[in-house]
Design an enzyme around this catalytic site. Structure first.
Site, PDB file in Angstrom:
ATOM      1  N   HIS A 211     -38.310 -94.457-101.510  1.00 46.81           N
ATOM      2  CA  HIS A 211     -37.716 -95.774-101.746  1.00 46.81           C
ATOM      3  C   HIS A 211     -38.438 -96.865-100.974  1.00 46.81           C
ATOM      4  O   HIS A 211     -39.200 -96.579-100.079  1.00 46.81           O
ATOM      5  CB  HIS A 211     -36.245 -95.754-101.344  1.00 46.81           C
ATOM      6  CG  HIS A 211     -35.403 -94.899-102.246  1.00 46.81           C
ATOM      7  ND1 HIS A 211     -34.927 -93.661-101.861  1.00 46.81           N
ATOM      8  CD2 HIS A 211     -34.989 -95.079-103.510  1.00 46.81           C
ATOM      9  CE1 HIS A 211     -34.232 -93.129-102.854  1.00 46.81           C
ATOM     10  NE2 HIS A 211     -34.250 -93.964-103.861  1.00 46.81           N
TER      11      HIS A 211
ATOM     12  N   ARG B 211     -51.955-113.272 -89.778  1.00 47.62           N
ATOM     13  CA  ARG B 211     -51.671-114.665 -90.140  1.00 47.62           C
ATOM     14  C   ARG B 211     -50.252-114.804 -90.653  1.00 47.62           C
ATOM     15  O   ARG B 211     -49.585-115.803 -90.403  1.00 47.62           O
ATOM     16  CB  ARG B 211     -52.666-115.148 -91.191  1.00 47.62           C
ATOM     17  CG  ARG B 211     -54.067-115.381 -90.658  1.00 47.62           C
ATOM     18  CD  ARG B 211     -54.918-116.151 -91.638  1.00 47.62           C
ATOM     19  NE  ARG B 211     -55.073-115.443 -92.903  1.00 47.62           N
ATOM     20  CZ  ARG B 211     -54.919-115.999 -94.102  1.00 47.62           C
ATOM     21  NH1 ARG B 211     -54.572-117.259 -94.200  1.00 47.62           N
ATOM     22  NH2 ARG B 211     -55.110-115.289 -95.197  1.00 47.62           N
TER      23      ARG B 211
ATOM     24  N   GLY C 187     -54.588 -93.643 -53.176  1.00 45.25           N
ATOM     25  CA  GLY C 187     -55.397 -92.560 -53.695  1.00 45.25           C
ATOM     26  C   GLY C 187     -56.746 -92.934 -54.269  1.00 45.25           C
ATOM     27  O   GLY C 187     -57.611 -93.528 -53.607  1.00 45.25           O
TER      28      GLY C 187
ATOM     29  N   LYS D  60     -51.786-100.055-105.952  1.00 43.75           N
ATOM     30  CA  LYS D  60     -51.438-101.473-106.093  1.00 43.75           C
ATOM     31  C   LYS D  60     -49.972-101.623-105.714  1.00 43.75           C
ATOM     32  O   LYS D  60     -49.105-100.918-106.248  1.00 43.75           O
ATOM     33  CB  LYS D  60     -51.676-101.923-107.542  1.00 43.75           C
ATOM     34  CG  LYS D  60     -51.703-103.424-107.754  1.00 43.75           C
ATOM     35  CD  LYS D  60     -52.956-104.060-107.135  1.00 43.75           C
ATOM     36  CE  LYS D  60     -53.127-105.501-107.554  1.00 43.75           C
ATOM     37  NZ  LYS D  60     -53.511-105.653-108.962  1.00 43.75           N
ATOM     38  N   HIS D  61     -49.682-102.508-104.780  1.00 38.84           N
ATOM     39  CA  HIS D  61     -48.315-102.737-104.313  1.00 38.84           C
ATOM     40  C   HIS D  61     -47.649-101.433-103.889  1.00 38.84           C
ATOM     41  O   HIS D  61     -46.503-101.151-104.245  1.00 38.84           O
ATOM     42  CB  HIS D  61     -47.486-103.460-105.370  1.00 38.84           C
ATOM     43  CG  HIS D  61     -48.032-104.805-105.738  1.00 38.84           C
ATOM     44  ND1 HIS D  61     -48.238-105.809-104.804  1.00 38.84           N
ATOM     45  CD2 HIS D  61     -48.446-105.320-106.920  1.00 38.84           C
ATOM     46  CE1 HIS D  61     -48.734-106.866-105.403  1.00 38.84           C
ATOM     47  NE2 HIS D  61     -48.881-106.604-106.684  1.00 38.84           N
TER      48      HIS D  61
ATOM     49  N   LYS E 124     -45.520 -91.530 -53.110  1.00 39.09           N
ATOM     50  CA  LYS E 124     -46.407 -92.398 -52.328  1.00 39.09           C
ATOM     51  C   LYS E 124     -45.943 -93.849 -52.335  1.00 39.09           C
ATOM     52  O   LYS E 124     -46.057 -94.551 -51.345  1.00 39.09           O
ATOM     53  CB  LYS E 124     -47.850 -92.298 -52.824  1.00 39.09           C
ATOM     54  CG  LYS E 124     -48.048 -92.517 -54.309  1.00 39.09           C
ATOM     55  CD  LYS E 124     -49.473 -92.172 -54.722  1.00 39.09           C
ATOM     56  CE  LYS E 124     -49.635 -92.247 -56.231  1.00 39.09           C
ATOM     57  NZ  LYS E 124     -50.976 -91.772 -56.655  1.00 39.09           N
TER      58      LYS E 124
ATOM     59  N   ASN F 179     -37.363 -94.555-109.231  1.00 40.50           N
ATOM     60  CA  ASN F 179     -37.543 -93.297-109.949  1.00 40.50           C
ATOM     61  C   ASN F 179     -38.986 -93.172-110.413  1.00 40.50           C
ATOM     62  O   ASN F 179     -39.559 -94.119-110.929  1.00 40.50           O
ATOM     63  CB  ASN F 179     -36.619 -93.240-111.173  1.00 40.50           C
ATOM     64  CG  ASN F 179     -35.165 -93.043-110.809  1.00 40.50           C
ATOM     65  OD1 ASN F 179     -34.844 -92.189-110.007  1.00 40.50           O
ATOM     66  ND2 ASN F 179     -34.275 -93.833-111.410  1.00 40.50           N
TER      67      ASN F 179
END
Length: 530
Positions: free
Chosen positions: A530, A219, A39, A281-282, A70, A424
């Site tokens: 969580h 890394r 095609g 943060k985190h 095809k 929590n």
């Protein structure tokens, strides 16, 4: 027995993405490789002046059914699957005039791109490739004899290898290409099956597949001894996957995770209504605020926990302007992510060479459906995205005192943030800004006390005599199982509470709120994270 070098005498090319096609075909032609095609691919090669045979010259069978049929033919699959030097296979090829195909170049119909642009059902179906995956799997299975290329990024390496080996491929390359090819068809089928599950509204289909393409080798992972890579699924939800990095060193695994958390959090705030900033943060917010400008929002967010903000991620819900950029770069920051940025703001950030600036082109819709995944030993968990938004919830006042207009606005603000704090979760807020956040504790009362302590520390850092929690409101991501967490908030100075409700001790919690003079509303929606 595996053979290292296999000469390429015939190549079958059938591609949807024609990037680099002509240049690669010319490299094959220079090695004396016979080109066979289908095609639009055949037309592109012929228009470039290359000698190319039509697939029908091999199959002696016309292309039909709008191109659906095809390459699904024994002369194609026999040429790919036949084991060289196998007497029975050689005899079958001779008896049925099947000629070997030594190199397959195929990339698939653009199903993922068609889906991403929101095409109707019928168009998505028509972009499901059948012949392509069948050929890819056949060639990949027979990689001892056949090389298969599914990615234009591999054209240059394969062409170089053919040139270096007098028109032959090595077994190591064929194995590598086969692995990539099987992974490509797996990811392709995953996209199709997950789309169909969504169309059928199957929340937990019997089989669930995940597929992705490597976007960024890393890394290491969370820790230096862990290997990692960032894979994209084709989902166009704005965020780290769609972002353009203007400057700064490569993002780490933790940067990616935290930046995603930051942008999802700030997306809770409609940019047409307010400017908003989230500092993460985190993967936990350490300060979130809204304001008339991004600069104002950033200053308010930073006040919540200026110590934790050091080395954090800053996410904005609007185009980064110079005033906000000037403030942000005063504090050591790892990443800034925003929908866009002014040229002056970009220049200000550029002065901090290690600071990454990501521009996403838009913000994720907090109401949009989607899936999230988490690995567990032996499998993974899949769930729908938490797309509940407090503005859509029917809030019920359960105390004698109803919240004031200001308290209600802050309660909604705090619950938006609590959705993005690890459980929590307890969030103190006042005047459209967090003033204390307690995250990830095993006890809700401990989260409440930590948040109150943070509010006191923030006040000291700002040179204020009393805790920022005084006169604030408090949000809890889940119900208070006992009155103690609620009472800790009252002792800290909170005047109103928002929580899901639903505890067997709701009556005791409500009674404690009434006794303390608190206003309390329930959402009926929990935001565990969580």
């Amino acid at each position: 027995m595996p053979v290292d070098l296999r000469p390429v005498a015939r190549a079958l090319l059938s591609v949807s993405d024609k990037t680099g096609l002509v240049e690669f075909a010319r490299a094959l032609d220079a090695q004396g490789v016979e080109l066979v095609s289908t095609g639009g691919t055949r037309k592109a090669l012929a228009d470039a002046g290359l000698a190319v045979k039509d697939i029908a010259d091999l199959t002696h069978f016309p292309e039909m059914m709008d191109g659906r049929l095809k390459t699904l033919h024994p002369k194609v699959h026999g040429g790919l699957l036949a084991i060289r030097e196998n007497p029975e296979h050689e005899a079958a090829m001779l008896a049925h005039d099947i000629r070997p195909i030594d190199l397959l170049v195929v990339n698939l119909y653009p199903f993922e791109a068609t889906l991403a642009k929101g095409a109707p059902f019928e168009e998505c179906v028509e972009n499901i490739d059948i012949g392509g995956p069948a050929m890819i799997r056949a060639a990949s299975k027979n990689h001892n004899d056949v090389a298969v290329v599914v990615d234009p990024e591999d054209y240059a390496a394969v062409a170089a290898e053919l040139a270096a080996n007098k028109g032959a491929t090595t077994l190591a390359t064929r194995k590598r290409l086969a692995q990539k090819a099987f992974a490509r068809t797996a990811a392709y089928d995953a996209a199709i099956s997950n789309w169909l599950a969504g169309e059928l509204r199957e929340e937990a289909p019997a089989w669930r597949a995940i597929g992705g393409k490597l976007a960024l080798p890393m890394r290491y992972g969370e820790n230096p001894h862990q290997a990692a890579g960032f894979y994209i699924t084709g989902d166009k939800r704005p965020g780290v996957a769609t972002a353009r990095q203007l400057q700064g060193k490569q993002l780490s695994y933790n940067n990616m995770n935290d930046t995603d958390a930051a942008f999802e959090c700030v997306a809770e705030f409609d940019p047409a209504r307010t400017a908003a900033v989230a500092i993460i943060k985190h993967a936990n917010p350490c300060g979130v605020a809204e304001g008339a400008t991004l600069e104002e929002a950033y200053v308010k967010a930073l006040r919540c926990d200026p110590v934790s903000a050091f080395g954090g991620i800053v996410a904005l819900n609007r185009r980064l302007d110079a005033a906000a950029a000037r403030k942000i770069v005063e504090v050591f920051t790892e990443v800034i992510i925003a929908p866009d940025a002014d040229e002056e703001a970009i220049a200000l950030v550029a002065a901090r060479k290690n600071l990454r600036l990501l521009l996403t082109g838009g913000a994720p819709d907090p109401r949009a459906p989607g899936l999230t995944f988490r690995s567990v030993a032996g499998g993974f968990l899949a769930q729908s995205r938490d797309n509940a938004v407090v503005d859509d919830m029917a809030l019920g006042v359960v105390t004698k005192r109803a919240p004031t207009e200001r308290e209600l606005a802050d309660l909604k603000f705090a619950f938006r943030v609590a959705k993005h704090v690890k459980s929590n979760a307890i969030v103190y807020a006042r005047d459209g800004a967090t003033v204390g956040i307690g995250a990830g504790q095993m006890s809700r009362v401990d989260s409440s006390r930590i948040a109150a302590h943070k509010a006191g520390e923030a006040a000291k850092a700002a040179g204020l005599a009393e805790s920022l929690a005084i006169g604030s409101v408090v949000a809890s991501d889940a119900f208070f199982p006992f009155p103690d967490g609620l009472l800790a908030a009252a002792e800290a100075g909170a005047t109103a509470v928002i929580q899901p409700g639903g505890s067997v001790n709701d009556k005791d919690v409500i009674a404690a709120a009434d006794e303390a003079g608190l206003a309390m509303v329930v959402t009926g929606v929990r935001h565990f994270r969580h």
